[in-house]
Design a protein around this motif. Sequence first.
Motif, PDB file in Angstrom:
ATOM      1  N   SER A 216      25.669  71.779  52.634  1.00 32.17           N
ATOM      2  CA  SER A 216      26.645  72.655  53.268  1.00 32.17           C
ATOM      3  C   SER A 216      27.405  73.416  52.196  1.00 32.17           C
ATOM      4  O   SER A 216      28.138  72.819  51.396  1.00 32.17           O
ATOM      5  CB  SER A 216      27.615  71.833  54.128  1.00 32.17           C
ATOM      6  N   VAL A 217      27.227  74.721  52.171  1.00 26.24           N
ATOM      7  CA  VAL A 217      27.864  75.573  51.168  1.00 26.24           C
ATOM      8  C   VAL A 217      29.101  76.209  51.796  1.00 26.24           C
ATOM      9  O   VAL A 217      29.008  76.981  52.757  1.00 26.24           O
ATOM     10  CB  VAL A 217      26.883  76.643  50.661  1.00 26.24           C
ATOM     11  N   PHE A 218      30.251  75.837  51.262  1.00 23.65           N
ATOM     12  CA  PHE A 218      31.542  76.240  51.811  1.00 23.65           C
ATOM     13  C   PHE A 218      32.090  77.442  51.057  1.00 23.65           C
ATOM     14  O   PHE A 218      32.216  77.426  49.829  1.00 23.65           O
ATOM     15  CB  PHE A 218      32.529  75.068  51.732  1.00 23.65           C
ATOM     16  N   PHE A 219      32.424  78.488  51.805  1.00 21.53           N
ATOM     17  CA  PHE A 219      32.987  79.705  51.229  1.00 21.53           C
ATOM     18  C   PHE A 219      34.501  79.642  51.376  1.00 21.53           C
ATOM     19  O   PHE A 219      35.033  79.523  52.482  1.00 21.53           O
ATOM     20  CB  PHE A 219      32.397  80.931  51.922  1.00 21.53           C
ATOM     21  N   LEU A 220      35.161  79.725  50.249  1.00 22.62           N
ATOM     22  CA  LEU A 220      36.585  79.438  50.134  1.00 22.62           C
ATOM     23  C   LEU A 220      37.425  80.194  51.150  1.00 22.62           C
ATOM     24  O   LEU A 220      37.272  81.395  51.358  1.00 22.62           O
ATOM     25  CB  LEU A 220      37.046  79.785  48.716  1.00 22.62           C
ATOM     26  N   VAL A 221      38.336  79.456  51.781  1.00 21.64           N
ATOM     27  CA  VAL A 221      39.386  80.036  52.628  1.00 21.64           C
ATOM     28  C   VAL A 221      40.705  79.877  51.886  1.00 21.64           C
ATOM     29  O   VAL A 221      41.027  78.776  51.430  1.00 21.64           O
ATOM     30  CB  VAL A 221      39.449  79.324  53.991  1.00 21.64           C
ATOM     31  N   PRO A 222      41.486  80.950  51.726  1.00 23.76           N
ATOM     32  CA  PRO A 222      42.718  80.856  50.944  1.00 23.76           C
ATOM     33  C   PRO A 222      43.834  80.146  51.696  1.00 23.76           C
ATOM     34  O   PRO A 222      44.783  80.762  52.197  1.00 23.76           O
ATOM     35  CB  PRO A 222      43.063  82.324  50.653  1.00 23.76           C
ATOM     36  N   THR A 223      43.702  78.820  51.773  1.00 29.11           N
ATOM     37  CA  THR A 223      44.732  77.998  52.395  1.00 29.11           C
ATOM     38  C   THR A 223      44.916  76.747  51.557  1.00 29.11           C
ATOM     39  O   THR A 223      44.014  76.371  50.788  1.00 29.11           O
ATOM     40  CB  THR A 223      44.345  77.638  53.840  1.00 29.11           C
ATOM     41  N   GLY A 224      46.065  76.088  51.655  1.00 26.56           N
ATOM     42  CA  GLY A 224      46.328  74.937  50.801  1.00 26.56           C
ATOM     43  C   GLY A 224      46.278  75.336  49.334  1.00 26.56           C
ATOM     44  O   GLY A 224      46.684  76.431  48.944  1.00 26.56           O
ATOM     45  N   ARG A 225      45.744  74.439  48.492  1.00 30.06           N
ATOM     46  CA  ARG A 225      45.628  74.769  47.069  1.00 30.06           C
ATOM     47  C   ARG A 225      44.615  75.877  46.820  1.00 30.06           C
ATOM     48  O   ARG A 225      44.608  76.506  45.761  1.00 30.06           O
ATOM     49  CB  ARG A 225      45.216  73.513  46.286  1.00 30.06           C
ATOM     50  N   GLY A 226      43.737  76.120  47.779  1.00 27.99           N
ATOM     51  CA  GLY A 226      42.714  77.144  47.615  1.00 27.99           C
ATOM     52  C   GLY A 226      43.264  78.544  47.461  1.00 27.99           C
ATOM     53  O   GLY A 226      42.536  79.444  47.026  1.00 27.99           O
ATOM     54  N   ARG A 227      44.525  78.742  47.788  1.00 30.58           N
ATOM     55  CA  ARG A 227      45.115  80.075  47.625  1.00 30.58           C
ATOM     56  C   ARG A 227      45.147  80.516  46.169  1.00 30.58           C
ATOM     57  O   ARG A 227      45.222  81.712  45.886  1.00 30.58           O
ATOM     58  CB  ARG A 227      46.532  80.096  48.203  1.00 30.58           C
ATOM     59  N   ALA A 228      45.096  79.568  45.251  1.00 31.50           N
ATOM     60  CA  ALA A 228      45.187  79.902  43.826  1.00 31.50           C
ATOM     61  C   ALA A 228      43.828  80.191  43.203  1.00 31.50           C
ATOM     62  O   ALA A 228      43.754  80.561  42.029  1.00 31.50           O
ATOM     63  CB  ALA A 228      45.869  78.755  43.066  1.00 31.50           C
ATOM     64  N   LEU A 229      42.747  80.035  43.957  1.00 32.08           N
ATOM     65  CA  LEU A 229      41.406  80.214  43.404  1.00 32.08           C
ATOM     66  C   LEU A 229      40.875  81.613  43.690  1.00 32.08           C
ATOM     67  O   LEU A 229      41.295  82.277  44.637  1.00 32.08           O
ATOM     68  CB  LEU A 229      40.454  79.169  43.991  1.00 32.08           C
ATOM     69  N   ALA A 230      39.910  82.032  42.877  1.00 32.41           N
ATOM     70  CA  ALA A 230      39.302  83.349  43.031  1.00 32.41           C
ATOM     71  C   ALA A 230      38.074  83.228  43.925  1.00 32.41           C
ATOM     72  O   ALA A 230      37.057  82.643  43.531  1.00 32.41           O
ATOM     73  CB  ALA A 230      38.913  83.916  41.658  1.00 32.41           C
ATOM     74  N   ALA A 231      38.171  83.777  45.128  1.00 36.02           N
ATOM     75  CA  ALA A 231      37.052  83.757  46.068  1.00 36.02           C
ATOM     76  C   ALA A 231      36.113  84.927  45.782  1.00 36.02           C
ATOM     77  O   ALA A 231      36.475  85.907  45.110  1.00 36.02           O
ATOM     78  CB  ALA A 231      37.564  83.834  47.500  1.00 36.02           C
ATOM     79  N   LEU A 232      34.883  84.834  46.289  1.00 34.99           N
ATOM     80  CA  LEU A 232      33.949  85.943  46.193  1.00 34.99           C
ATOM     81  C   LEU A 232      34.431  87.097  47.068  1.00 34.99           C
ATOM     82  O   LEU A 232      35.063  86.883  48.104  1.00 34.99           O
ATOM     83  CB  LEU A 232      32.561  85.510  46.662  1.00 34.99           C
ATOM     84  N   ASP A 233      34.103  88.316  46.658  1.00 35.99           N
ATOM     85  CA  ASP A 233      34.400  89.444  47.530  1.00 35.99           C
ATOM     86  C   ASP A 233      33.251  89.599  48.535  1.00 35.99           C
ATOM     87  O   ASP A 233      32.283  88.829  48.531  1.00 35.99           O
ATOM     88  CB  ASP A 233      34.652  90.720  46.739  1.00 35.99           C
ATOM     89  N   ALA A 234      33.352  90.588  49.400  1.00 30.18           N
ATOM     90  CA  ALA A 234      32.371  90.726  50.478  1.00 30.18           C
ATOM     91  C   ALA A 234      30.971  90.984  49.944  1.00 30.18           C
ATOM     92  O   ALA A 234      29.989  90.416  50.450  1.00 30.18           O
ATOM     93  CB  ALA A 234      32.799  91.856  51.419  1.00 30.18           C
ATOM     94  N   ALA A 235      30.836  91.825  48.916  1.00 29.21           N
ATOM     95  CA  ALA A 235      29.510  92.124  48.367  1.00 29.21           C
ATOM     96  C   ALA A 235      28.903  90.889  47.705  1.00 29.21           C
ATOM     97  O   ALA A 235      27.703  90.610  47.861  1.00 29.21           O
ATOM     98  CB  ALA A 235      29.609  93.273  47.370  1.00 29.21           C
ATOM     99  N   GLU A 236      29.721  90.147  46.975  1.00 30.41           N
ATOM    100  CA  GLU A 236      29.224  88.921  46.339  1.00 30.41           C
ATOM    101  C   GLU A 236      28.846  87.881  47.380  1.00 30.41           C
ATOM    102  O   GLU A 236      27.833  87.173  47.238  1.00 30.41           O
ATOM    103  CB  GLU A 236      30.287  88.367  45.391  1.00 30.41           C
ATOM    104  N   THR A 237      29.630  87.781  48.433  1.00 32.43           N
ATOM    105  CA  THR A 237      29.304  86.849  49.512  1.00 32.43           C
ATOM    106  C   THR A 237      27.965  87.195  50.141  1.00 32.43           C
ATOM    107  O   THR A 237      27.131  86.315  50.398  1.00 32.43           O
ATOM    108  CB  THR A 237      30.415  86.864  50.581  1.00 32.43           C
ATOM    109  N   GLU A 238      27.730  88.475  50.376  1.00 36.49           N
ATOM    110  CA  GLU A 238      26.453  88.908  50.944  1.00 36.49           C
ATOM    111  C   GLU A 238      25.295  88.503  50.037  1.00 36.49           C
ATOM    112  O   GLU A 238      24.254  88.017  50.497  1.00 36.49           O
ATOM    113  CB  GLU A 238      26.465  90.425  51.159  1.00 36.49           C
ATOM    114  N   ASP A 239      25.466  88.675  48.734  1.00 38.67           N
ATOM    115  CA  ASP A 239      24.420  88.282  47.784  1.00 38.67           C
ATOM    116  C   ASP A 239      24.118  86.795  47.885  1.00 38.67           C
ATOM    117  O   ASP A 239      22.959  86.376  47.902  1.00 38.67           O
ATOM    118  CB  ASP A 239      24.855  88.621  46.353  1.00 38.67           C
ATOM    119  N   VAL A 240      25.164  85.977  47.951  1.00 39.53           N
ATOM    120  CA  VAL A 240      24.959  84.531  48.012  1.00 39.53           C
ATOM    121  C   VAL A 240      24.313  84.134  49.334  1.00 39.53           C
ATOM    122  O   VAL A 240      23.425  83.261  49.366  1.00 39.53           O
ATOM    123  CB  VAL A 240      26.287  83.783  47.795  1.00 39.53           C
ATOM    124  N   LEU A 241      24.705  84.756  50.425  1.00 41.96           N
ATOM    125  CA  LEU A 241      24.103  84.419  51.718  1.00 41.96           C
ATOM    126  C   LEU A 241      22.609  84.724  51.726  1.00 41.96           C
ATOM    127  O   LEU A 241      21.807  83.953  52.280  1.00 41.96           O
ATOM    128  CB  LEU A 241      24.809  85.185  52.841  1.00 41.96           C
TER     129      LEU A 241
END
Length: 388
Positions: free
Chosen positions: A187-212
Amino acid sequence: MRRLRHATAERPFIVIWEATQACPLACRHCRASARPERDPAELTTDEAVDLMAQVARFGRPAPLFVITGGDPFQRPDLTTLVRRGTELGLAVSVSPSGTPTLTRQALAELRDAGTRAISLSLDAAGPAAHDGFRGVEGVYALTTRAWRDAAALGLKVQINTTVTRRTVDDLPDIAAQVRDLGAMLWSVFFLVPTGRGRALAALDAAETEDVLHLLYDLGETVPVKTTEAHHFRRVCLQRAALARHGVPAAATPGLGPLYRRLRRRIDELGLTAGPQRPRRPPLRVSAGDGFVFVSHRGQVHPSGFLPLPAGDVRTQSLVDIYRDAPLFRALRDPDRLGGRCGACEYRSVCGGSRARAYATTGDVHAEEPACGYLPGSFAYPVDAPRQT
Protein backbone atom coordinates in the motif's frame (compact mmCIF):
# COMPACT_ATOMS: atom_id res chain seq x y z
CA MET A 1 -12.12 -1.59 -11.27
CA ARG A 2 -13.49 -3.73 -8.46
CA ARG A 3 -16.80 -2.83 -6.90
CA LEU A 4 -18.14 -4.28 -3.67
CA ARG A 5 -21.09 -6.66 -3.90
CA HIS A 6 -22.93 -4.75 -1.20
CA ALA A 7 -23.94 -1.09 -1.18
CA THR A 8 -21.29 1.04 0.52
CA ALA A 9 -24.04 3.35 1.78
CA GLU A 10 -25.21 0.47 3.98
CA ARG A 11 -22.03 -1.22 5.06
CA PRO A 12 -18.35 -0.20 5.01
CA PHE A 13 -15.75 -2.45 3.51
CA ILE A 14 -13.29 -1.61 6.29
CA VAL A 15 -13.35 -0.10 9.79
CA ILE A 16 -10.11 1.28 11.21
CA TRP A 17 -9.91 1.70 14.98
CA GLU A 18 -7.14 3.84 16.46
CA ALA A 19 -6.75 1.81 19.67
CA THR A 20 -4.27 4.29 21.17
CA GLN A 21 -2.13 7.26 20.23
CA ALA A 22 0.70 6.03 22.45
CA CYS A 23 3.83 5.18 20.47
CA PRO A 24 7.56 5.38 21.22
CA LEU A 25 8.35 6.48 17.67
CA ALA A 26 8.37 10.05 16.34
CA CYS A 27 7.41 9.52 12.71
CA ARG A 28 7.71 12.61 10.54
CA HIS A 29 4.35 12.06 8.82
CA CYS A 30 2.28 10.91 11.82
CA ARG A 31 -1.40 11.75 11.39
CA ALA A 32 -2.00 11.21 15.12
CA SER A 33 0.99 13.22 16.38
CA ALA A 34 1.55 10.18 18.60
CA ARG A 35 2.93 10.60 22.12
CA PRO A 36 4.77 8.34 24.60
CA GLU A 37 1.91 7.91 27.07
CA ARG A 38 -1.60 6.53 26.66
CA ASP A 39 -4.57 8.87 26.88
CA PRO A 40 -6.73 8.13 29.96
CA ALA A 41 -9.77 8.86 27.79
CA GLU A 42 -9.11 5.93 25.43
CA LEU A 43 -11.89 3.42 24.96
CA THR A 44 -11.72 0.87 27.77
CA THR A 45 -11.57 -2.85 27.07
CA ASP A 46 -15.34 -3.18 27.51
CA GLU A 47 -15.99 -0.15 25.32
CA ALA A 48 -13.69 -1.53 22.64
CA VAL A 49 -15.53 -4.86 22.70
CA ASP A 50 -18.81 -2.95 22.37
CA LEU A 51 -17.34 -1.12 19.36
CA MET A 52 -16.53 -4.44 17.71
CA ALA A 53 -20.04 -5.67 18.44
CA GLN A 54 -21.35 -2.56 16.68
CA VAL A 55 -19.16 -3.37 13.68
CA ALA A 56 -20.56 -6.92 13.62
CA ARG A 57 -24.08 -5.47 13.50
CA PHE A 58 -23.45 -4.17 9.99
CA GLY A 59 -24.17 -7.76 8.96
CA ARG A 60 -22.49 -10.28 6.71
CA PRO A 61 -19.98 -10.12 5.33
CA ALA A 62 -18.69 -8.15 8.30
CA PRO A 63 -16.40 -5.22 7.51
CA LEU A 64 -12.68 -5.82 7.86
CA PHE A 65 -11.58 -4.55 11.27
CA VAL A 66 -8.09 -3.09 11.64
CA ILE A 67 -6.58 -2.17 15.01
CA THR A 68 -4.05 0.61 14.52
CA GLY A 69 -2.48 3.42 16.55
CA GLY A 70 -0.09 4.88 17.67
CA ASP A 71 1.25 1.46 18.47
CA PRO A 72 -1.46 -1.07 19.38
CA PHE A 73 1.08 -3.03 21.44
CA GLN A 74 1.00 -0.18 23.95
CA ARG A 75 -2.38 -1.56 25.03
CA PRO A 76 -1.94 -4.56 27.37
CA ASP A 77 -5.37 -5.88 26.34
CA LEU A 78 -4.49 -6.13 22.62
CA THR A 79 -4.55 -9.93 22.45
CA THR A 80 -7.81 -10.03 24.40
CA LEU A 81 -9.37 -7.57 21.98
CA VAL A 82 -8.27 -9.59 18.95
CA ARG A 83 -9.75 -12.73 20.49
CA ARG A 84 -13.05 -11.06 21.33
CA GLY A 85 -13.32 -9.50 17.88
CA THR A 86 -12.69 -12.88 16.26
CA GLU A 87 -15.39 -14.44 18.45
CA LEU A 88 -17.78 -11.75 17.18
CA GLY A 89 -17.09 -12.90 13.63
CA LEU A 90 -14.76 -10.09 12.56
CA ALA A 91 -11.68 -10.51 10.38
CA VAL A 92 -9.22 -8.70 12.66
CA SER A 93 -5.91 -7.27 11.48
CA VAL A 94 -3.33 -5.31 13.48
CA SER A 95 -1.04 -2.49 12.36
CA PRO A 96 1.86 -2.39 14.86
CA SER A 97 4.80 0.00 14.96
CA GLY A 98 8.39 -1.14 14.51
CA THR A 99 9.34 -1.12 18.19
CA PRO A 100 10.97 -3.65 20.57
CA THR A 101 7.46 -4.90 21.46
CA LEU A 102 7.19 -6.34 17.95
CA THR A 103 8.68 -9.75 18.77
CA ARG A 104 8.09 -13.15 17.22
CA GLN A 105 6.35 -14.25 20.43
CA ALA A 106 4.02 -11.24 20.34
CA LEU A 107 3.17 -11.97 16.71
CA ALA A 108 2.51 -15.62 17.54
CA GLU A 109 0.13 -14.56 20.32
CA LEU A 110 -1.74 -12.31 17.90
CA ARG A 111 -2.02 -15.17 15.42
CA ASP A 112 -3.25 -17.58 18.08
CA ALA A 113 -5.86 -15.01 19.19
CA GLY A 114 -7.24 -14.87 15.64
CA THR A 115 -5.35 -12.12 13.83
CA ARG A 116 -5.61 -12.64 10.09
CA ALA A 117 -2.94 -10.20 8.96
CA ILE A 118 -0.61 -7.42 10.05
CA SER A 119 0.58 -4.32 8.26
CA LEU A 120 4.10 -2.96 8.64
CA SER A 121 5.50 0.37 7.50
CA LEU A 122 8.59 0.54 5.30
CA ASP A 123 9.27 4.05 4.04
CA ALA A 124 12.78 3.65 2.64
CA ALA A 125 14.88 0.86 1.20
CA GLY A 126 17.60 1.05 3.85
CA PRO A 127 17.99 1.63 7.59
CA ALA A 128 19.42 5.15 7.60
CA ALA A 129 16.61 6.78 5.63
CA HIS A 130 13.83 4.70 7.18
CA ASP A 131 15.01 5.24 10.75
CA GLY A 132 15.41 8.94 10.05
CA PHE A 133 11.82 9.08 8.80
CA ARG A 134 10.56 7.21 11.87
CA GLY A 135 12.61 9.24 14.30
CA VAL A 136 14.23 6.30 16.15
CA GLU A 137 17.32 4.25 15.32
CA GLY A 138 16.85 0.53 14.75
CA VAL A 139 13.25 0.65 13.46
CA TYR A 140 14.19 -0.68 10.01
CA ALA A 141 15.83 -3.78 11.49
CA LEU A 142 12.87 -4.44 13.80
CA THR A 143 10.41 -4.02 10.94
CA THR A 144 12.16 -6.31 8.46
CA ARG A 145 12.68 -8.93 11.17
CA ALA A 146 8.99 -8.80 12.04
CA TRP A 147 8.16 -9.13 8.34
CA ARG A 148 10.08 -12.40 8.16
CA ASP A 149 8.73 -13.63 11.50
CA ALA A 150 5.13 -12.92 10.51
CA ALA A 151 5.53 -14.76 7.23
CA ALA A 152 7.08 -17.75 9.01
CA LEU A 153 4.16 -17.79 11.46
CA GLY A 154 1.63 -17.87 8.64
CA LEU A 155 0.37 -14.31 9.04
CA LYS A 156 -0.45 -12.30 5.94
CA VAL A 157 1.65 -9.16 5.68
CA GLN A 158 0.79 -5.82 4.13
CA ILE A 159 3.61 -3.32 3.63
CA ASN A 160 2.77 0.39 3.87
CA THR A 161 5.02 3.02 2.30
CA THR A 162 4.64 6.80 2.60
CA VAL A 163 5.73 8.78 -0.46
CA THR A 164 7.38 12.16 -0.06
CA ARG A 165 9.90 13.99 -2.21
CA ARG A 166 12.67 12.68 0.07
CA THR A 167 11.61 9.04 -0.25
CA VAL A 168 10.16 8.75 -3.75
CA ASP A 169 13.38 7.47 -5.34
CA ASP A 170 13.35 4.49 -2.95
CA LEU A 171 10.08 3.16 -4.37
CA PRO A 172 11.65 0.75 -6.91
CA ASP A 173 13.94 -0.77 -4.28
CA ILE A 174 11.07 -1.12 -1.78
CA ALA A 175 9.05 -2.83 -4.52
CA ALA A 176 11.94 -5.26 -4.99
CA GLN A 177 11.83 -6.10 -1.27
CA VAL A 178 8.08 -6.68 -1.50
CA ARG A 179 8.68 -9.05 -4.41
CA ASP A 180 11.56 -10.88 -2.72
CA LEU A 181 10.22 -11.15 0.85
CA GLY A 182 6.61 -11.56 -0.16
CA ALA A 183 3.54 -9.59 0.89
CA MET A 184 -0.17 -9.91 0.27
CA LEU A 185 -0.27 -6.20 -0.57
CA TRP A 186 1.93 -3.13 -0.94
CA SER A 187 0.00 0.00 0.00
CA VAL A 188 1.64 3.20 -1.23
CA PHE A 189 0.41 6.18 0.76
CA PHE A 190 0.47 9.66 -0.77
CA LEU A 191 1.04 12.24 1.92
CA VAL A 192 -1.88 14.24 3.29
CA PRO A 193 -0.78 17.47 5.02
CA THR A 194 -2.26 16.74 8.43
CA GLY A 195 -0.65 16.08 11.81
CA ARG A 196 3.14 16.09 11.60
CA GLY A 197 2.83 15.51 7.86
CA ARG A 198 2.21 19.21 7.35
CA ALA A 199 5.96 19.78 7.66
CA LEU A 200 6.90 17.35 4.88
CA ALA A 201 7.31 18.02 1.17
CA ALA A 202 4.61 16.17 -0.78
CA LEU A 203 4.75 15.40 -4.49
CA ASP A 204 3.07 17.87 -6.80
CA ALA A 205 0.35 16.79 -9.22
CA ALA A 206 2.73 16.03 -12.12
CA GLU A 207 5.04 14.00 -9.89
CA THR A 208 2.08 12.13 -8.44
CA GLU A 209 0.91 11.23 -11.94
CA ASP A 210 4.38 9.88 -12.75
CA VAL A 211 4.40 7.69 -9.64
CA LEU A 212 0.88 6.38 -10.28
CA HIS A 213 1.90 5.28 -13.76
CA LEU A 214 4.99 3.60 -12.33
CA LEU A 215 2.80 1.71 -9.84
CA TYR A 216 0.61 0.61 -12.72
CA ASP A 217 3.71 -0.77 -14.45
CA LEU A 218 4.57 -2.72 -11.30
CA GLY A 219 1.09 -4.17 -10.96
CA GLU A 220 1.85 -7.34 -12.91
CA THR A 221 4.71 -8.35 -10.61
CA VAL A 222 3.88 -6.71 -7.26
CA PRO A 223 0.44 -6.59 -5.54
CA VAL A 224 0.15 -2.81 -5.26
CA LYS A 225 -2.59 -0.40 -4.15
CA THR A 226 -2.63 3.28 -3.28
CA THR A 227 -3.87 5.13 -0.21
CA GLU A 228 -5.09 8.73 -0.57
CA ALA A 229 -4.42 8.64 -4.32
CA HIS A 230 -7.87 7.82 -5.61
CA HIS A 231 -6.95 8.93 -9.10
CA PHE A 232 -4.92 5.74 -9.43
CA ARG A 233 -8.31 4.31 -10.47
CA ARG A 234 -8.40 6.77 -13.38
CA VAL A 235 -4.83 5.90 -14.33
CA CYS A 236 -5.65 2.18 -14.35
CA LEU A 237 -8.69 2.71 -16.57
CA GLN A 238 -6.75 4.95 -18.95
CA ARG A 239 -3.74 2.66 -19.17
CA ALA A 240 -5.96 -0.33 -19.89
CA ALA A 241 -7.69 1.67 -22.62
CA LEU A 242 -4.37 2.71 -24.14
CA ALA A 243 -3.24 -0.92 -24.13
CA ARG A 244 -6.39 -1.94 -25.99
CA HIS A 245 -5.53 0.68 -28.60
CA GLY A 246 -1.93 -0.50 -28.88
CA VAL A 247 -0.34 2.54 -27.23
CA PRO A 248 2.84 1.46 -25.37
CA ALA A 249 3.48 2.57 -21.80
CA ALA A 250 6.39 4.80 -22.81
CA ALA A 251 4.09 6.76 -25.13
CA THR A 252 1.50 7.51 -22.44
CA PRO A 253 0.71 11.24 -22.67
CA GLY A 254 1.94 13.51 -19.91
CA LEU A 255 4.62 11.34 -18.32
CA GLY A 256 7.54 13.35 -16.96
CA PRO A 257 11.16 12.97 -15.84
CA LEU A 258 10.32 11.37 -12.49
CA TYR A 259 8.53 8.52 -14.24
CA ARG A 260 11.44 7.97 -16.60
CA ARG A 261 13.95 7.97 -13.74
CA LEU A 262 11.95 5.51 -11.65
CA ARG A 263 11.19 3.37 -14.68
CA ARG A 264 14.90 3.00 -15.43
CA ARG A 265 15.45 1.77 -11.89
CA ILE A 266 12.67 -0.83 -11.97
CA ASP A 267 14.10 -2.10 -15.25
CA GLU A 268 17.55 -2.37 -13.65
CA LEU A 269 16.01 -4.40 -10.83
CA GLY A 270 14.14 -6.65 -13.24
CA LEU A 271 10.84 -5.77 -11.62
CA THR A 272 8.82 -6.02 -14.82
CA ALA A 273 10.68 -8.97 -16.30
CA GLY A 274 9.66 -11.67 -13.83
CA PRO A 275 6.61 -13.94 -13.82
CA GLN A 276 3.44 -11.95 -14.27
CA ARG A 277 0.68 -12.12 -11.68
CA PRO A 278 -2.97 -11.18 -12.09
CA ARG A 279 -3.21 -7.41 -11.84
CA ARG A 280 -5.03 -6.24 -8.70
CA PRO A 281 -7.78 -3.87 -9.85
CA PRO A 282 -8.38 -0.86 -7.58
CA LEU A 283 -11.31 -1.08 -5.19
CA ARG A 284 -13.94 1.66 -5.20
CA VAL A 285 -13.64 2.63 -1.50
CA SER A 286 -13.19 6.18 -0.21
CA ALA A 287 -13.51 8.21 2.97
CA GLY A 288 -17.04 7.78 4.30
CA ASP A 289 -17.91 5.56 1.33
CA GLY A 290 -16.84 2.06 2.25
CA PHE A 291 -14.35 3.36 4.82
CA VAL A 292 -14.82 4.58 8.41
CA PHE A 293 -12.34 5.50 11.14
CA VAL A 294 -12.91 5.43 14.91
CA SER A 295 -10.52 7.40 17.12
CA HIS A 296 -9.01 6.24 20.41
CA ARG A 297 -11.69 8.29 22.19
CA GLY A 298 -14.53 6.83 20.14
CA GLN A 299 -15.14 9.68 17.72
CA VAL A 300 -16.17 8.61 14.23
CA HIS A 301 -14.51 10.13 11.15
CA PRO A 302 -14.71 9.36 7.42
CA SER A 303 -10.98 8.52 7.58
CA GLY A 304 -8.04 9.07 9.88
CA PHE A 305 -6.77 11.80 7.58
CA LEU A 306 -10.08 13.68 7.51
CA PRO A 307 -10.49 15.00 11.08
CA LEU A 308 -14.17 15.91 10.86
CA PRO A 309 -16.25 14.17 13.55
CA ALA A 310 -19.61 12.69 12.64
CA GLY A 311 -20.54 11.04 15.93
CA ASP A 312 -19.30 9.12 18.97
CA VAL A 313 -19.59 5.35 19.49
CA ARG A 314 -19.88 5.86 23.25
CA THR A 315 -23.28 7.50 22.81
CA GLN A 316 -24.41 6.54 19.27
CA SER A 317 -24.56 3.49 17.07
CA LEU A 318 -21.70 3.22 14.58
CA VAL A 319 -24.16 1.70 12.12
CA ASP A 320 -26.44 4.74 12.37
CA ILE A 321 -23.54 7.21 12.17
CA TYR A 322 -22.10 5.55 9.08
CA ARG A 323 -25.43 5.27 7.27
CA ASP A 324 -27.13 8.50 8.27
CA ALA A 325 -24.65 11.18 9.40
CA PRO A 326 -24.92 14.19 7.02
CA LEU A 327 -21.14 14.27 6.50
CA PHE A 328 -21.04 10.63 5.41
CA ARG A 329 -24.06 10.99 3.14
CA ALA A 330 -22.50 14.04 1.50
CA LEU A 331 -19.22 12.25 0.89
CA ARG A 332 -21.09 9.49 -0.93
CA ASP A 333 -22.61 11.96 -3.39
CA PRO A 334 -20.29 12.67 -6.36
CA ASP A 335 -22.54 15.53 -7.43
CA ARG A 336 -21.31 17.49 -4.40
CA LEU A 337 -17.76 17.62 -5.79
CA GLY A 338 -16.43 20.97 -6.94
CA GLY A 339 -13.80 22.23 -9.37
CA ARG A 340 -12.22 19.79 -11.79
CA CYS A 341 -13.39 16.81 -9.71
CA GLY A 342 -17.00 17.88 -10.14
CA ALA A 343 -16.55 18.20 -13.92
CA CYS A 344 -14.51 15.01 -14.34
CA GLU A 345 -15.89 12.03 -16.23
CA TYR A 346 -14.18 9.76 -13.67
CA ARG A 347 -15.76 11.34 -10.62
CA SER A 348 -17.95 8.32 -9.76
CA VAL A 349 -14.99 5.93 -9.65
CA CYS A 350 -12.36 8.34 -8.35
CA GLY A 351 -13.70 11.34 -6.48
CA GLY A 352 -10.24 12.44 -5.37
CA SER A 353 -8.84 12.48 -1.86
CA ARG A 354 -11.38 14.29 0.27
CA ALA A 355 -8.81 14.36 3.08
CA ARG A 356 -6.23 16.17 0.96
CA ALA A 357 -8.84 18.56 -0.42
CA TYR A 358 -9.95 19.45 3.09
CA ALA A 359 -6.39 19.74 4.46
CA THR A 360 -5.41 22.03 1.59
CA THR A 361 -8.52 24.18 1.13
CA GLY A 362 -10.77 23.64 4.15
CA ASP A 363 -13.51 22.41 1.79
CA VAL A 364 -14.17 18.68 1.88
CA HIS A 365 -15.74 18.82 -1.61
CA ALA A 366 -12.98 20.82 -3.32
CA GLU A 367 -11.03 19.42 -6.24
CA GLU A 368 -8.14 17.04 -5.59
CA PRO A 369 -4.95 19.17 -5.34
CA ALA A 370 -2.63 16.29 -6.29
CA CYS A 371 -4.38 15.52 -9.59
CA GLY A 372 -3.55 17.48 -12.72
CA TYR A 373 -5.97 15.73 -15.08
CA LEU A 374 -8.04 18.04 -17.26
CA PRO A 375 -11.57 16.59 -17.51
CA GLY A 376 -12.42 15.38 -20.99
CA SER A 377 -8.84 15.45 -22.25
CA PHE A 378 -8.26 11.70 -22.49
CA ALA A 379 -7.89 10.61 -26.10
CA TYR A 380 -10.32 7.70 -25.86
CA PRO A 381 -13.46 9.03 -24.15
CA VAL A 382 -15.47 5.96 -25.14
CA ASP A 383 -13.39 4.03 -22.59
CA ALA A 384 -14.28 6.37 -19.74
CA PRO A 385 -16.70 4.96 -17.15
CA ARG A 386 -20.35 5.91 -17.23
CA GLN A 387 -21.69 7.79 -14.24
CA THR A 388 -23.84 5.75 -11.85
